[in-house]
Scaffold this motif. Structure first.
Motif, PDB file in Angstrom:
ATOM      1  N   THR A 106      11.918  25.473 -22.618  1.00 26.00           N
ATOM      2  CA  THR A 106      11.598  25.883 -21.253  1.00 26.00           C
ATOM      3  C   THR A 106      10.849  24.785 -20.504  1.00 26.00           C
ATOM      4  OG1 THR A 106      11.500  28.195 -21.943  1.00 26.00           O
ATOM      5  CG2 THR A 106      10.436  27.636 -19.856  1.00 26.00           C
ATOM      6  N   LEU A 107       9.976  24.076 -21.195  1.00 25.45           N
ATOM      7  CA  LEU A 107       9.206  23.006 -20.556  1.00 25.45           C
ATOM      8  C   LEU A 107      10.065  21.786 -20.244  1.00 25.45           C
ATOM      9  CD1 LEU A 107       6.774  24.782 -21.331  1.00 25.45           C
ATOM     10  CD2 LEU A 107       5.604  22.708 -22.068  1.00 25.45           C
ATOM     11  N   GLY A 108      11.106  21.556 -21.027  1.00 25.71           N
ATOM     12  CA  GLY A 108      12.019  20.448 -20.747  1.00 25.71           C
ATOM     13  C   GLY A 108      11.349  19.089 -20.766  1.00 25.71           C
ATOM     14  N   ASP A 109      11.475  18.351 -19.671  1.00 26.84           N
ATOM     15  CA  ASP A 109      10.970  16.976 -19.598  1.00 26.84           C
ATOM     16  C   ASP A 109       9.450  16.879 -19.717  1.00 26.84           C
ATOM     17  OD1 ASP A 109      13.538  16.074 -19.329  1.00 26.84           O
ATOM     18  OD2 ASP A 109      13.447  15.900 -17.134  1.00 26.84           O
ATOM     19  N   LEU A 110       8.745  17.971 -19.463  1.00 23.21           N
ATOM     20  CA  LEU A 110       7.288  17.943 -19.569  1.00 23.21           C
ATOM     21  C   LEU A 110       6.824  17.601 -20.983  1.00 23.21           C
ATOM     22  CD1 LEU A 110       6.150  21.005 -17.420  1.00 23.21           C
ATOM     23  CD2 LEU A 110       5.703  18.588 -16.945  1.00 23.21           C
ATOM     24  N   ALA A 120      10.304  32.950 -22.338  1.00 26.88           N
ATOM     25  CA  ALA A 120       9.275  31.933 -22.174  1.00 26.88           C
ATOM     26  C   ALA A 120       9.081  31.631 -20.688  1.00 26.88           C
ATOM     27  CB  ALA A 120       9.663  30.658 -22.925  1.00 26.88           C
ATOM     28  N   GLU A 121       7.851  31.335 -20.311  1.00 29.00           N
ATOM     29  CA  GLU A 121       7.568  30.986 -18.924  1.00 29.00           C
ATOM     30  C   GLU A 121       6.399  30.025 -18.832  1.00 29.00           C
ATOM     31  OE1 GLU A 121       5.926  33.857 -16.276  1.00 29.00           O
ATOM     32  OE2 GLU A 121       5.106  35.089 -17.887  1.00 29.00           O
ATOM     33  N   THR A 159       7.153  35.398 -25.304  1.00 27.47           N
ATOM     34  CA  THR A 159       7.096  36.793 -25.739  1.00 27.47           C
ATOM     35  C   THR A 159       8.334  37.107 -26.559  1.00 27.47           C
ATOM     36  OG1 THR A 159       5.903  37.402 -23.721  1.00 27.47           O
ATOM     37  CG2 THR A 159       6.909  39.188 -24.980  1.00 27.47           C
ATOM     38  N   LEU A 160       8.137  37.656 -27.755  1.00 25.56           N
ATOM     39  CA  LEU A 160       9.253  38.006 -28.632  1.00 25.56           C
ATOM     40  C   LEU A 160       9.495  39.501 -28.554  1.00 25.56           C
ATOM     41  CD1 LEU A 160      10.004  36.660 -32.162  1.00 25.56           C
ATOM     42  CD2 LEU A 160      10.024  39.135 -31.771  1.00 25.56           C
TER      43      LEU A 160
END
Length: 265
Positions: free
Chosen positions: A44-48, A74-75, A89-90
């Motif tokens: 979700t964060l990708g390039d971060l 995910a957020e 969160t699962l």
């Protein structure tokens, strides 16, 4: 299916089927769940994640996760100049069963430089330490996935006069790069710190878990060993509070793990 294969699935999808062989009593091994949630967060964060690595995380195990399909949502909560806070969160059958709140941070110049004040204890080497074998019916299924070597302290349920223990750990499966995501799940493979005090089998489970990572680059493969030492700070009324330190095979402190465990004995 290996930990590495399961982690990689969550890099491209938000749902996954948890296979058999990862059980911990009536539930799925919590370390696996934590690694899966972290893997989804990385996606979700990708390039971060190119310059921001996991610095700390808090994991709550809310309900028992059974083998089968789960969804991980995910957020990103907030992302600043050097720190990103995110959550995962699962869910299984629509119910929230585990959550992870993570802090990712990039390195920055600082005038403060304090080396680790705690050193790893001198214990038997992995080759000389006792291998923690799997006994069906007495040990959780997921133990078949890890290579644990008991090097200090008494074994669980041995009626020892003192809690706490230490040893060495690694995954049994081989893969080229050992990431924080792999290490996160591995750290949770050890039993609760107070179990050596008990004279017979009893159930115990993690209520909450906080993990802090110290080093930026692990630079290890799955074949390297990691040293683990746990100390109980307090235990009463069915709850135990413990802290564990994790070093690499070059005696570098890489992580600090803090857990609150429910003990049904």
């Amino acid at each position: 299916m290996s930990i590495d294969q399961l982690i990689k699935q969550l890099e491209t999808q938000s749902t996954i089927t948890i296979p058999a062989g990862w059980g911990q009593g009536r539930a799925t091994f919590g370390g696996l769940l934590a690694s899966l949630m972290l893997s989804r967060l990385h996606a979700t964060l990708g390039d971060l994640t190119q310059d921001r690595v996991l610095r700390s995380a808090t994991i709550s195990f809310i309900g028992a996760v059974a083998p089968g399909e789960v969804e991980i949502k995910a957020e990103v909560i907030r992302s600043g100049k050097s720190v990103t806070q995110a959550s995962a969160t699962l869910l299984q059958d629509g119910a929230v069963l585990a959550m992870l709140l993570a802090n990712f941070g990039s390195s920055r110049p600082s005038s403060i430089d304090i080396p680790a004040s705690i050193r790893p204890p001198e214990v038997k080497s992995p080759d000389d330490a006792m291998k923690f074998g799997y006994i069906p019916g007495l040990m959780p299924e997921f133990i078949q996935q890890v290579d644990l070597r008991w090097a200090a302290g008494a074994l669980p349920f041995s009626g020892a006069p003192q809690a706490d223990f230490g040893g060495w750990m690694r995954w049994k499966d081989t893969f080229p790069t050992m990431t924080r995501t792999h290490l996160l799940g591995l750290i949770d493979a050890w039993p609760p710190s107070v179990l050596p005090l008990l004279k017979g089998h009893a159930n115990a489970s993690t209520l909450s878990w906080n993990i802090e990572f110290l080093t930026h680059d692990l630079s290890k493969t799955s074949e390297h060993w990691w040293q683990y030492q746990v100390t109980t700070d307090y235990a009463q009324s069915g709850y135990a509070h413990a802290v564990a330190h994790i070093w690499d095979d070059e005696k570098n402190l890489v992580a600090i793990s803090r857990q609150v465990t429910t003990v049904f004995a």
